[in-house]
Write a protein that holds these residues in place. Structure first.
Motif, PDB file in Angstrom:
ATOM      1  N   SER A 224     -59.968  29.532  14.805  1.00  0.00           N
ATOM      2  CA  SER A 224     -59.626  28.892  16.081  1.00  0.00           C
ATOM      3  C   SER A 224     -60.182  29.690  17.255  1.00  0.00           C
ATOM      4  O   SER A 224     -60.723  29.111  18.210  1.00  0.00           O
TER       5      SER A 224
ATOM      6  N   TYR B 257     -63.744  29.121  17.610  1.00  0.00           N
ATOM      7  CA  TYR B 257     -63.997  27.825  18.250  1.00  0.00           C
ATOM      8  C   TYR B 257     -63.856  27.933  19.768  1.00  0.00           C
ATOM      9  O   TYR B 257     -64.666  27.369  20.523  1.00  0.00           O
TER      10      TYR B 257
ATOM     11  N   ARG C  64     -66.813  27.098  22.422  1.00  0.00           N
ATOM     12  CA  ARG C  64     -66.702  26.141  23.536  1.00  0.00           C
ATOM     13  C   ARG C  64     -67.013  26.820  24.876  1.00  0.00           C
ATOM     14  O   ARG C  64     -67.569  26.192  25.781  1.00  0.00           O
TER      15      ARG C  64
ATOM     16  N   SER D 287     -68.074  34.381  19.267  1.00  0.00           N
ATOM     17  CA  SER D 287     -67.802  33.291  18.339  1.00  0.00           C
ATOM     18  C   SER D 287     -68.275  33.663  16.937  1.00  0.00           C
ATOM     19  O   SER D 287     -67.539  33.509  15.951  1.00  0.00           O
TER      20      SER D 287
ATOM     21  N   TYR E  84     -65.928  34.001  13.577  1.00  0.00           N
ATOM     22  CA  TYR E  84     -66.196  33.190  12.383  1.00  0.00           C
ATOM     23  C   TYR E  84     -66.523  34.094  11.194  1.00  0.00           C
ATOM     24  O   TYR E  84     -66.084  33.841  10.060  1.00  0.00           O
TER      25      TYR E  84
ATOM     26  N   GLY F 104     -69.040  26.259  12.047  1.00  0.00           N
ATOM     27  CA  GLY F 104     -68.986  26.755  13.417  1.00  0.00           C
ATOM     28  C   GLY F 104     -69.976  27.881  13.646  1.00  0.00           C
ATOM     29  O   GLY F 104     -70.658  27.933  14.692  1.00  0.00           O
TER      30      GLY F 104
ATOM     31  N   ILE G 253     -67.829  19.832  17.750  1.00  0.00           N
ATOM     32  CA  ILE G 253     -68.639  20.937  17.231  1.00  0.00           C
ATOM     33  C   ILE G 253     -69.917  20.333  16.680  1.00  0.00           C
ATOM     34  O   ILE G 253     -69.958  19.773  15.595  1.00  0.00           O
TER      35      ILE G 253
END
Length: 367
Positions: free
Chosen positions: A295, A298, A302, A309, A313, A329, A366
């Motif tokens: 999350s 994500y 964004r 990010s 991940y 992602g 995404i």
């Protein structure tokens, strides 16, 4: 998000009302007739002691105190090592604390003792789903339903497995059957709504989300508020979704799953600083939760913070290397950074794990 629905539904008294479902296995509560558990067992010589330990484990299971439940079940099994149902019960508890290999051993042992238990095959299928072995999961769910056709929860689980394989029509058929058997389970409608969304049939999706919300008119605990928030999110009604998450957090301020959901919803709404605050707090409570790192990844994606990010991940994937949405992602973040080879490798790996990951990611922007 779909697996979260199943997780909170199975454990938390998720049916809209407590009911004796007239000889079926409920889709989202512990209701199950004895016939679903397999052949009748002869009582062991010290049956009273065994039953005392089993009964002592039950409230711990309902409260989510799985380690304490396991302690009681261990004591019961020590007295009665030939009870298939005790191994099955302990397998469920082990699965909830993510001791997947031990859970699989217990379900294997249970099935070896009594291969007529629909619930044991269902339990082992849930383990295989955690292991992303959907083919074996579906085999066990087929057997579970063959042994006891009134197993609404097995239809729900098999429908989700088909959805992950992008077999949406077969998934909907199973969810239809689950709802026919147990029409009071909000999760069934919420999951089916998500599948209709994945198919692009948003009107039917909204109808299912509305039904799920109707079955949760007055949530009385954090789990129910979380579940209803997911249905509002499916309708893109983020204000009501956030209101339900606020109620969940009033009841349980340290509910890391509620914080993670609020993080995710805030990111969807573009409230990135608030989202990061929630994700950071969720991770402070449960630092090794791959879904929380996903999350936060994500949120950074964004925001355009591509290095952060990718870092999140990657951290999620170190915990769960088959987390398809994290692979996907990271693939998008790497593509935006110009790492085409790395992006393509992640994309291929994500689709290999879960063929419908592209459809699901598209719902959340995404791309």
């Amino acid at each position: 998000m779909a697996y979260l629905i199943i997780l909170i539904g199975i454990d938390g008294g998720a049916c809209a009302q407590d009911q004796n479902l007239q000889g079926i296995v409920s889709a989202c509560s512990s209701n199950a007739p004895p016939a679903a558990s397999g052949k009748p067992q002869d009582p062991p010589p010290r049956s009273r002691e065994v039953m005392a330990f089993y009964r002592a484990a039950t409230p711990f299971m309902h409260a989510g105190a799985y380690e304490k439940a396991i302690e009681r079940l261990n004591q019961a099994i020590e007295i009665d090592p030939d009870s298939a149902r005790l191994y099955s019960s302990r397998g469920h508890a082990l699965l909830r604390i993510r001791q997947v290999d031990k859970a699989l051993e217990d379900f294997n042992h249970s099935i070896a003792i009594d291969p007529t238990s629909s619930l044991a095959f269902l339990g082992r299928a849930e383990v295989y789903l955690k292991m992303f072995d959907r083919d074996r999961a579906i085999e066990d769910l087929n057997q579970s339903l063959k042994l006891f056709p009134g197993n609404a929860r097995a239809y729900l689980a098999r429908g989700m497995a088909y959805a992950d394989r992008r077999e949406y029509d077969r998934a909907i058929q199973d969810l239809d059957q689950s709802a026919k058997l147990d029409n009071r389970c909000p999760n069934t409608y919420s999951v089916r709504g998500q599948i209709f969304d994945l198919k692009g049939d948003h009107d039917r999706a909204d109808n299912d989300y509305d039904r799920a919300i109707q079955l949760d008119p007055n949530p009385g605990n954090a789990t129910a508020f979380l579940r209803r928030a997911r249905s509002y999110e499916g309708k893109r009604d983020y204000n009501r979704a956030m209101n339900d998450l606020e109620q969940a957090l009033k009841l349980e301020p340290r509910n890391a799953f509620a914080l993670n959901c609020r993080c995710f919803f805030r990111a969807l709404s573009g409230v990135f600083d608030g989202a990061l605050t929630d994700c950071n707090e969720a991770l402070r409570i449960r630092p090794d939760e791959a879904s929380f790192l996903d999350s936060r990844g994500y949120v950074h994606l964004r925001k355009g913070a591509l290095d952060s990010s990718i870092e999140d991940y990657s951290a999620a994937l170190r915990i769960d290397d088959k987390k398809a949405i994290s692979l996907y992602g990271r693939a998008i973040a790497r593509r935006h950074k110009g790492d085409i080879a790395g992006s393509e490798a992640d994309m291929s790996a994500a689709v290999a794990v879960r063929p419908n990951v592209v459809d699901e990611a598209a719902l959340y922007g995404i791309r």
